[in-house]
Design a protein around this motif. Structure first.
Motif, mmCIF file in Angstrom:
data_model
loop_
_atom_site.group_PDB
_atom_site.id
_atom_site.type_symbol
_atom_site.label_atom_id
_atom_site.label_comp_id
_atom_site.label_asym_id
_atom_site.label_seq_id
_atom_site.Cartn_x
_atom_site.Cartn_y
_atom_site.Cartn_z
ATOM 1 N N HIS A 18 0.823 -1.197 0.000
ATOM 2 C CA HIS A 18 0.000 0.000 0.000
ATOM 3 C C HIS A 18 0.857 1.247 0.000
ATOM 4 O O HIS A 18 1.842 1.323 0.696
ATOM 5 N N GLU A 22 -2.839 5.836 0.072
ATOM 6 C CA GLU A 22 -4.001 4.991 -0.102
ATOM 7 C C GLU A 22 -4.916 5.064 1.110
ATOM 8 O O GLU A 22 -4.480 5.130 2.241
ATOM 9 N N LYS A 24 -7.246 4.008 4.037
ATOM 10 C CA LYS A 24 -7.252 2.876 4.959
ATOM 11 C C LYS A 24 -8.187 3.208 6.103
ATOM 12 O O LYS A 24 -8.414 4.371 6.428
ATOM 13 N N TYR A 80 -8.100 -2.082 4.110
ATOM 14 C CA TYR A 80 -7.745 -1.322 2.916
ATOM 15 C C TYR A 80 -8.893 -1.418 1.901
ATOM 16 O O TYR A 80 -9.014 -2.410 1.169
#
Length: 179
Positions: A18, A22, A24, A80
């Motif tokens: 990741h 990104e 999360k 995620y």
């Protein structure tokens, strides 16, 4: 040497790397996954109808001033969304509960990691010991994720699903001191 500052950030997940940017979602007591949180593209190969990508992150800093070592660390479990997916026409509440249990397993191992770190002496060898313990903990987490899928046949054996959910809930309760 008056001051040394070292930062190590390790973010590992089940099988995906990741980027820092990104999205999360941090595991939170009482906050459950919903299908609208799964934003990844469904896989077209295989027999699976959903996939949760979660993991345990570790960050720590170490300072040494005049030979006195100070160590701070943070351990958290994350979901995620962009790496998690589902096939809308084929899912149901039982499958969502199964995916939640995958996330709960990651939280369980985040707590176990915190507990293990509490036993490491706060000295110059902390980084090396922490990395070794992290790798072992991650190996155990992945093994439990696989066993969970195997024993529930990826949510198809409802009786085993219920047993696993109760077991993980109980284990999280036993590790409550390490939230």
């Amino acid at each position: 040497m008056k001051f040394i500052f070292v930062i190590l950030i390790v973010v590992l997940s089940a099988s995906f790397s990741h980027s820092a940017e990104e999205e999360k979602v941090l595991w939170r007591e009482g906050k459950k996954l919903s299908w609208n949180m799964f934003k990844g593209n469904p896989e077209t190969l295989g027999n699976y109808v959903a996939s949760t990508n979660s993991g345990v992150s570790l960050s720590f800093s170490m300072k040494s001033i005049n030979g006195e070592v100070t160590i701070d660390y943070t351990v958290q479990s994350f979901f995620y969304p962009n790496a998690s997916w589902y096939v809308k026409e084929k899912v149901n509440p039982l499958i969502l509960s199964h995916e939640q249990t995958h996330f709960d397993i990651s939280e369980l191992f985040a707590r176990k990691l915190k507990e293990k770190f509490a036993t490491i002496p706060r000295d110059e060898d902390f980084k090396e010991k922490a990395q070794k313990i992290y790798k072992q903990n991650e190996s155990e987490r992945l093994a439990m994720q696989d066993l969970f899928d195997e024993e529930t046949s990826h949510s198809r054996i409802e009786e085993n699903e219920i047993k696993w959910e109760a077991y993980i809930k109980q284990q999280l309760g036993l590790c409550n001191d390490w939230k």
